[in-house]
Design an enzyme around this catalytic site. Structure first.
Site, PDB file in Angstrom:
ATOM      1  N   PHE A  69       0.858  -1.178   0.000  1.00 54.28           N
ATOM      2  CA  PHE A  69       0.000   0.000   0.000  1.00 54.28           C
ATOM      3  C   PHE A  69       0.891   1.223   0.000  1.00 54.28           C
ATOM      4  O   PHE A  69       2.095   1.123   0.249  1.00 54.28           O
ATOM      5  CB  PHE A  69      -0.874  -0.021   1.264  1.00 54.28           C
ATOM      6  CG  PHE A  69      -2.348  -0.176   1.007  1.00 54.28           C
ATOM      7  CD1 PHE A  69      -2.835  -1.243   0.288  1.00 54.28           C
ATOM      8  CD2 PHE A  69      -3.259   0.734   1.533  1.00 54.28           C
ATOM      9  CE1 PHE A  69      -4.202  -1.391   0.074  1.00 54.28           C
ATOM     10  CE2 PHE A  69      -4.622   0.596   1.328  1.00 54.28           C
ATOM     11  CZ  PHE A  69      -5.100  -0.466   0.603  1.00 54.28           C
ATOM     12  N   GLN A 111      -8.669  14.164   4.081  1.00 48.50           N
ATOM     13  CA  GLN A 111      -7.952  13.434   3.032  1.00 48.50           C
ATOM     14  C   GLN A 111      -8.754  13.345   1.734  1.00 48.50           C
ATOM     15  O   GLN A 111      -9.916  12.957   1.740  1.00 48.50           O
ATOM     16  CB  GLN A 111      -7.651  12.019   3.516  1.00 48.50           C
ATOM     17  CG  GLN A 111      -6.927  11.175   2.479  1.00 48.50           C
ATOM     18  CD  GLN A 111      -6.317   9.931   3.096  1.00 48.50           C
ATOM     19  OE1 GLN A 111      -7.012   8.956   3.364  1.00 48.50           O
ATOM     20  NE2 GLN A 111      -5.023   9.961   3.361  1.00 48.50           N
ATOM     21  N   HIS A 121      -8.753  11.243  -1.533  1.00 50.34           N
ATOM     22  CA  HIS A 121      -8.178  10.005  -2.068  1.00 50.34           C
ATOM     23  C   HIS A 121      -7.904  10.203  -3.545  1.00 50.34           C
ATOM     24  O   HIS A 121      -8.755  10.738  -4.265  1.00 50.34           O
ATOM     25  CB  HIS A 121      -9.153   8.843  -1.849  1.00 50.34           C
ATOM     26  CG  HIS A 121      -8.527   7.496  -2.027  1.00 50.34           C
ATOM     27  ND1 HIS A 121      -8.103   7.038  -3.246  1.00 50.34           N
ATOM     28  CD2 HIS A 121      -8.226   6.517  -1.131  1.00 50.34           C
ATOM     29  CE1 HIS A 121      -7.577   5.824  -3.095  1.00 50.34           C
ATOM     30  NE2 HIS A 121      -7.640   5.485  -1.820  1.00 50.34           N
ATOM     31  N   LEU A 144     -14.970   4.693  -4.454  1.00 51.08           N
ATOM     32  CA  LEU A 144     -13.543   4.529  -4.259  1.00 51.08           C
ATOM     33  C   LEU A 144     -12.981   3.371  -5.076  1.00 51.08           C
ATOM     34  O   LEU A 144     -13.570   2.302  -5.152  1.00 51.08           O
ATOM     35  CB  LEU A 144     -13.265   4.248  -2.780  1.00 51.08           C
ATOM     36  CG  LEU A 144     -11.777   4.089  -2.481  1.00 51.08           C
ATOM     37  CD1 LEU A 144     -11.109   5.441  -2.429  1.00 51.08           C
ATOM     38  CD2 LEU A 144     -11.563   3.347  -1.191  1.00 51.08           C
ATOM     39  N   GLU A 189      -6.508   1.864  -3.042  1.00 50.72           N
ATOM     40  CA  GLU A 189      -5.072   1.943  -3.255  1.00 50.72           C
ATOM     41  C   GLU A 189      -4.482   0.553  -3.501  1.00 50.72           C
ATOM     42  O   GLU A 189      -3.415   0.402  -4.098  1.00 50.72           O
ATOM     43  CB  GLU A 189      -4.464   2.533  -1.980  1.00 50.72           C
ATOM     44  CG  GLU A 189      -3.076   3.046  -2.079  1.00 50.72           C
ATOM     45  CD  GLU A 189      -2.796   3.926  -0.856  1.00 50.72           C
ATOM     46  OE1 GLU A 189      -3.292   5.057  -0.809  1.00 50.72           O
ATOM     47  OE2 GLU A 189      -2.078   3.453   0.042  1.00 50.72           O
ATOM     48  N   ARG A 200      -0.997   9.470   0.079  1.00 53.29           N
ATOM     49  CA  ARG A 200      -2.177   9.930  -0.651  1.00 53.29           C
ATOM     50  C   ARG A 200      -2.182  11.423  -0.936  1.00 53.29           C
ATOM     51  O   ARG A 200      -2.612  11.854  -2.008  1.00 53.29           O
ATOM     52  CB  ARG A 200      -3.431   9.578   0.138  1.00 53.29           C
ATOM     53  CG  ARG A 200      -3.708   8.121   0.057  1.00 53.29           C
ATOM     54  CD  ARG A 200      -4.935   7.740   0.820  1.00 53.29           C
ATOM     55  NE  ARG A 200      -5.075   6.290   0.702  1.00 53.29           N
ATOM     56  CZ  ARG A 200      -5.955   5.574   1.370  1.00 53.29           C
ATOM     57  NH1 ARG A 200      -6.777   6.164   2.215  1.00 53.29           N
ATOM     58  NH2 ARG A 200      -6.012   4.272   1.202  1.00 53.29           N
ATOM     59  N   HIS A 228     -12.413  11.899   1.159  1.00 51.91           N
ATOM     60  CA  HIS A 228     -12.427  10.501   1.582  1.00 51.91           C
ATOM     61  C   HIS A 228     -12.422  10.286   3.089  1.00 51.91           C
ATOM     62  O   HIS A 228     -13.162   9.467   3.608  1.00 51.91           O
ATOM     63  CB  HIS A 228     -11.199   9.826   0.970  1.00 51.91           C
ATOM     64  CG  HIS A 228     -11.049   8.374   1.275  1.00 51.91           C
ATOM     65  ND1 HIS A 228     -12.014   7.452   0.947  1.00 51.91           N
ATOM     66  CD2 HIS A 228     -10.054   7.675   1.878  1.00 51.91           C
ATOM     67  CE1 HIS A 228     -11.608   6.241   1.333  1.00 51.91           C
ATOM     68  NE2 HIS A 228     -10.431   6.346   1.907  1.00 51.91           N
ATOM     69  N   ARG A 266      -3.460  10.461   6.570  1.00 49.25           N
ATOM     70  CA  ARG A 266      -3.546   9.060   6.977  1.00 49.25           C
ATOM     71  C   ARG A 266      -2.977   8.155   5.897  1.00 49.25           C
ATOM     72  O   ARG A 266      -3.206   8.375   4.708  1.00 49.25           O
ATOM     73  CB  ARG A 266      -5.009   8.683   7.201  1.00 49.25           C
ATOM     74  CG  ARG A 266      -5.237   7.208   7.365  1.00 49.25           C
ATOM     75  CD  ARG A 266      -6.675   6.901   7.641  1.00 49.25           C
ATOM     76  NE  ARG A 266      -7.519   6.932   6.470  1.00 49.25           N
ATOM     77  CZ  ARG A 266      -7.790   5.867   5.701  1.00 49.25           C
ATOM     78  NH1 ARG A 266      -7.255   4.691   5.989  1.00 49.25           N
ATOM     79  NH2 ARG A 266      -8.585   5.977   4.658  1.00 49.25           N
TER      80      ARG A 266
END
Ligand SMILES: Cc1cc2nc3c(=O)[nH]c(=O)nc-3n(C[C@H](O)[C@H](O)[C@H](O)COP(=O)(O)OP(=O)(O)OC[C@H]3O[C@@H](n4cnc5c(N)ncnc54)[C@H](O)[C@@H]3O)c2cc1C
Ligand code: SF4
Ligand code: SF4
Ligand code: FES
Lengths: 599, 231
Positions: free
Chosen positions: A131, A252, A254, A264, A267, A298, A365, A410
């Site tokens: 990730f 955040q 995304h 979404l 990732e 991100r 997100h 995050r």
């Protein structure tokens, strides 16, 4: 239990009442993990959720949950800690981050033991994928730290936790909507007032301890990846109870929501080998993050896409998105590891990723900010004795809380971890608290009045603007004035616009005054919650004059550790901002001092 | 686009009725849920459940032109007009498209839908081979939307006795899990003429499942295990 009564004007004397050791508001992963801990310790626990528990937004989490199990590549919790701190752009509290990363492996193993159907490796152990923002050896090669159940990890975890709570006989109030906390003069939190959505009847739930686990507030933005129900209710309840919101300017975006739709695309897709290309067919992330490329963190990837679009290198007739390429991967890998993504892409983008790239665009997100807590889940506020004094009886965990393990940005896979680690920790701390606090305290009537007045407000009849149109305006305003890139004059205008919308909300009216399953009324109450949080977000963003993590100011492009290595605290009263220091000192290991952040 | 929607509010209506709605400006790519939300913006009283908007939470099961499905992943383009929307059949209606799912969840909870272990837990994962894990595919993904169970005639006749396809699928999910040690108690619980054996393989459940799961085949597998259990 007292006899039921009450129109929603609310005669509090014969308000229906229930009593528990602990009231958990929210049945997502955070709330359910805490409830399980409590039920297994024989505490009486009531869980309130505005939707049936498995409909909570945790169900939508795709890619996985981080833990340094080292099943695929070498790993240890200390590297995970480093990555998380760097990912947070040094705004994360290092004690809480150490605690979370140390606890991660056991927590994930515990989930596996309770039944989570993780994908498996040949040797029978849990499958892990790469990730963003993950490294070996403090910034070295890519790590593979994200434990996955195909691309349905949230579903697998949420259902398992609900199932274990059935087994533990946790008491559920399904489809009850919490209105507000109940507080006494000494500042103790004594439970909450909720309404049963089906009947519209209010209920007072008295509790020695209350845990808020109501999830994030993605509905603040028009283009978002979140469920309709993610309206930040618990955060707003805390604000109204006088508790500040921490770090709300950090929201955040995304990098890969389906363009124009918002769903979404995990990732995990890039973790499995997918990559982004612009309108010129260029793999542009190589320019922005030569080392980590598409798996940079991100905030970095979202900003890079936003720059590509701004400079005219987008795809499609309007050059308003980029493409996520996966079609070079083996079709079987896609079917096996990314079946849910493939479904979403075919349903909403009309594209089978086996054959063609997916159109994507940065999309709101995750709420990094929230209710300030310490690593035991206690809600902490600046009071007589310092910046972090616990509010007696009040806890928070999950996306609504700000521990802060995510700081300014995050890392993917760290939120599912956050909710189970701190859900569990809060459960444990509550068990200790209950030993010292064995009796219910008397209920402060004014606090009940206040909650009921929120309902009564929507009983007013007559002409007025609709909730729906105000909500749409609010969300579009947030997109426009508080998006990926920010600057002073735009934010100032944003604050004015949001306050004007807040004024309009005062005069809004419902047309539906039915008591029975009145979803219009629920949406009105949710909008009030979003309203408070929107003001908190724009005000906090306007004040922070630096760029850090997800908060990028065009007018202050650099991170400024000298002036801004601190958490914001926004108070509803007077729209006041205060600040508190970041915990730079971990629990046992050396601190990671702020460094320039390159991927 | 024209819609015909089941309306019922027990506070004000003696009887349910069908109400006509019309939606202008239908855009390409719109899902039925988007249409319902726009209709609700015109008429606030129209009531239905929804949350994720992407087919993973199971909130918005309803009967769409005679067939159960999720509004959020049903494209408007595939629907014949007027689009007739009704609550999922076989459960009491609370209001409009919202049904009381109590009976459905009761059946779900009755099959012990949780991993049962008697051995002490190991320090690491309970190991499971990829092949054994594959056996859970097609079972664990259920989102408890209720589309299957409320289109099952056996459930309509005996909602209190027959567990229904969704609950039985969950039972199979644990029976097939190599880590689970509750086989005997699970099968004992399904004994008798109703709980499991009311399924007459009518396959409605398979037809409607929005996640493409196959409760009928899961039920078949439980029946096979049951035979073995008896020998
Ligand atoms: C599409 C998507 C994919 C994601 N994928 C990942 C991933 O792969 N890995 C990862 O780590 N993170 C991921 N995340 C983030 C992560 O899923 C969430 O942050 C996390 O699940 C939040 O859990 P929670 O328990 O805090 O809240 P939620 O699961 O949102 O639950 C909130 C609960 O509160 C209840 N509630 C709210 N308000 C009220 C009220 N007023 N009254 C009563 N009840 C109320 C709701 O009913 C619900 O039960 C993803 C997020 C999204 C949007
Ligand atoms: S196959 Fe069995 S469970 Fe499925 S609809 Fe038919 S009778 Fe019901
Ligand atoms: S089996 Fe399919 S139709 Fe039935 S509840 Fe599960 S997801 Fe819904
Ligand atoms: S809204 Fe979640 S499944 Fe349709």
């Amino acid at each position: 239990m007292d006899v039921a009564c009450c129109d929603s004007g609310g005669n509090k004397m014969n308000l229906t009442k229930r009593k528990f050791d602990c009231l958990v508001i929210g049945a997502g992963g955070g709330g359910l993990r805490a409830a399980l801990q409590l039920s297994q310790a024989d505490a009486s626990v009531g869980v309130v959720s505005k939707v049936f528990p498995t409909r909570s937004h945790t169900v939508a989490a795709q890619g996985g949950i981080n833990a340094a199990l080292a099943n695929v590549l070498p790993d240890n919790w200390h590297w995970h800690m480093y990555d998380t701190i760097k990912g947070s752009d040094y705004l994360g509290d290092q004690d809480a981050i150490e605690y979370m990363c140390r606890a991660a492996s056991n927590t994930v193993i515990e989930l596996e033991h309770s039944g989570v159907p993780f994908s498996r490796l040949e040797n029978g152990r849990i499958y892990q994928r790469a990730f963003g923002g993950q490294s070996q050896n403090f910034g070295g090669d890519q790590a593979a730290r994200t434990c996955a159940a195909a691309d349905r990890t949230g579903h697998a975890i949420l259902h398992t936790l609900y199932q274990q709570n059935i087994h533990a006989r946790t008491h559920f109030f399904d489809e009850y909507f919490a209105l507000d906390l109940v507080k006494d003069e000494e500042g103790y939190i004594l439970g909450a007032v909720a309404i049963e959505i089906e009947t519209g009847i209010p209920l007072l739930i008295e509790a020695k301890t209350t845990l808020i686990a109501t999830g994030g507030a993605g509905q603040l933005f028009y283009n978002n990846t979140n469920a309709r129900i993610n309206t930040g209710d618990g955060m707003a309840m805390a604000l109204r109870a006088g508790i500040p919101m921490e770090d709300m300017e950090f929201f955040q975006f995304h990098p890969t929501g389906i363009a124009g739709k918002g769903m979404l695309i995990s990732e995990g897709v890039r973790g499995e080998g997918g990559y982004l290309v612009n309108g010129e067919g260029e793999r542009f992330m190589e320019r922005y993050a030569p080392h980590a490329k598409d798996l940079a963190s991100r905030d970095v990837v979202s900003r890079s896409i936003a720059i590509e679009l701004k400079e005219g290198r987008g795809c499609g007739p309007d050059k308003d998105h980029v493409l996520l390429k996966v079609d070079h991967l083996d079709a079987d890998i896609i079917k096996k590891r990314l079946p849910g993504i493939r479904d979403l892409s075919m349903t909403f983008a009309g594209v089978d990723p086996i054959n063609a790239p997916i159109p994507v665009c940065p999309t709101a997100h995750y709420t990094m900010g929230g209710i300030p807590t310490n690593r035991h889940g206690q809600v902490v506020v600046p009071e007589h004795q310092g910046a972090e004094e616990p509010v007696p009886g009040l806890y928070a965990a999950g996306e609504c809380a700000c521990v802060s393990v995510h700081g300014a940005n995050r890392l993917g896979g760290n939120s599912l971890l956050d909710i189970v680690v701190f859900g569990r920790a809060a459960g444990n701390h509550i068990i200790e608290y209950l030993k010292e606090n064995r009796y219910h305290r008397p209920i402060a009537e004014e606090s009940v009045d206040y909650a009921l007045s929120r309902l009564a407000r929507w009983d007013k009849k007559g002409d007025g603007e609709s909730v729906d149109s105000i909500k749409t305006d609010l969300k579009k305003t947030m997109d426009k004035y508080c998006g990926v890139f920010r600057q002073e004059d735009v934010l100032k205008e944003g604050v004015e616009k949001v306050l004007a919308i807040e004024e309009r909300l005062q005069h809004a009216r419902l047309k539906d005054h039915s008591k029975i399953f009145n979803t219009a009324r629920i949406e009105a109450l949710e909008l009030e919650n979003l309203m408070d949080l929107a003001v908190a977000t724009v005000c906090s963003a306007l004040e922070r004059k630096e760029s850090r993590g997800a908060h990028s100011r065009i007018d202050y492009p650099e991170r400024d550790d000298k002036n801004w290595l601190k958490h914001s605290l926004y108070f509803k009263e007077g729209r006041r901002l205060e600040y508190k220091p970041v915990h730079i000192k971990p629990l046992t290991v050396d601190s990671f001092p702020p460094k320039p952040r390159v991927y | 686009m024209k819609f015909l929607i089941y309306r019922y509010n027990p506070e004000t209506d003696a009887e349910p009725h069908m109400q006509e709605y019309e939606l202008a400006n239908v855009e390409p790519g719109m899902m039925l849920l988007n249409a319902l939300e726009r209709l609700k913006a015109q008429d606030e009283t129209l009531s239905f459940r929804r949350s994720c908007g992407e087919g993973v939470c199971g909130s918005d099961g309803m009967n769409i032109n005679g067939r159960n499905g999720l509004a959020c992943i049903t494209p408007l383009t595939v629907l014949k007009q007027p689009v007739e929307l009704r609550p999922m059949p076989g459960l009491p209606v609370i209001r409009d498209l919202i049904v009381d799912m109590g009976q459905f969840f009761h059946q779900y909870r009755s099959v012990k839908p949780y991993l049962i272990r008697h051995d002490p837990d190991p320090e690491i994962e309970i190991k499971q081979s990829p092949e054994d894990r594959d056996k859970l595919d097609g079972l664990y993904e259920c989102i408890l939307c209720g589309c299957c169970t409320t289109s099952c005639p056996s459930f309509w006749w005996n909602p209190d006795l027959f567990r229904g396809p969704a609950a039985l699928l969950q039972s199979a999910r644990f029976l097939m899990d190599s880590r689970d040690q509750g086989t005997a108690e699970r099968l004992d619980e399904l004994e008798g003429p109703y709980r499991l054996f009311r399924c007459h393989t009518i396959m409605n459940c398979v037809d409607v499942c929005p996640k493409n799961l196959n409760p009928t085949s899961a039920i078949g597998n439980i029946k096979k295990l049951m035979v073995k259990h008896h020998i």
